[in-house]
Design a protein around this motif. Structure first.
Motif: not given
Ligand SMILES: Nc1ncnc2c1ncn2[C@@H]1O[C@H](COP(=O)(O)OP(=O)(O)OP(=O)(O)O)[C@@H](O)[C@H]1O
Ligand SMILES: [Mg+2]
Length: 228
Positions: A168-187
């Motif tokens: 899911p974070t393959g195309n994202l910079d590390s900061q955006t990727g970390a935020k997306i992972i946080q969103t997925l984990f929160d969900l």
């Protein structure tokens, strides 16, 4: 528990067979985070596509509440997917002819949400991936990372019970990727969603409850501590 039983996938069985999944058996407890790791070409995406019913299995079962979802007909699958599943895949399935909010609306339309509810759910999903200001932008006009975030917003808009995410974070910079992972984990945490995620990032895999490694189409459970 989601149970995968003797799952096989052979591409091009007649002419040029590729045995991409070989007798896969997995036990996946509900509400856990599952990492799928393995080398390029090992069968990770195939496993995700077949488990999530987006591609056909050659044989085997995927049991959810002891129901083999691979035997559902197209109509049952459409409803089941729209109600219960979310997908974030490498090839996105984003419709370039639609704008951002239209792309997200489909699962909500399938389950019959009214316009006002759809609007508010779409806004919430777009906010969580920081894409609200692009609501009316055509998908073809998004950057690669924005398309990925659109795919993530669409995957979570129906608050799925099972969320499949292929890098899911393959195309994202590390900061955006970390935020997306946080969103997925929160969900996952708030909704009790089972997150099944392919990743090549060992530190991300280690944040998951269970890790499966795919090697030449075969799956093995690996201990968190064995990860480098
Ligand atoms: N549509 C297809 N037709 C024929 N063979 C395919 C098809 N899709 C994948 N394969 C083959 O199946 C095997 C597994 O592919 P898959 O895409 O599942 O690998 P992967 O683990 O996801 O790799 P990556 O990390 O590079 O994404 C590979 O040998 C691949 O060439
Ligand atoms: Mg892949």
């Amino acid at each position: 528990m989601i149970k995968v039983r003797n799952l096989n996938k052979i591409y091009n069985p007649k002419h040029n067979p590729v045995h991409a999944l070989v007798d896969i058996n997995l036990d996946i407890p509900y509400s856990k985070r599952i990492a799928i790791v393995g080398k390029s070409g090992s069968g990770k995406s195939t496993l995700m596509q077949v488990m999530s019913t987006l591609d056909w299995a050659t044989s085997g079962e995927v049991l959810i509440n002891d129901d083999n979802i691979l035997q559902y007909n197209e109509k049952q699958l459409d409803t089941f997917r729209a109600e219960k599943m979310g997908f974030i895949f490498q090839n996105f399935y984003v419709d370039d002819t639609q704008n951002v909010q239209e792309n997200i609306s489909l699962p909500l339309e399938i389950i019959g949400e009214n316009k006002a509810t759809r609007k508010s759910k779409i806004e919430t999903a777009l906010k969580s991936v920081d894409l609200l200001e692009k609501s009316n932008t055509l998908a073809s006009e998004l950057s690669g990372g924005q398309r990925q975030r659109l795919a993530i917003a669409r995957a979570i808009v129906n608050k799925p019970k099972i969320l499949f995410a292929d890098e899911p974070t393959g195309n994202l910079d590390s900061q955006t990727g970390a935020k997306i992972i946080q969103t997925l984990f929160d969900l996952t945490h708030h909704l009790g969603t089972t997150l099944i995620m392919v990743t090549h990032d060992n530190s991300l895999a280690k944040m998951c409850d269970i890790i499966f490694e795919i090697k030449d189409g075969c799956a093995a459970l690996i201990n968190n501590k064995e990860m480098i």
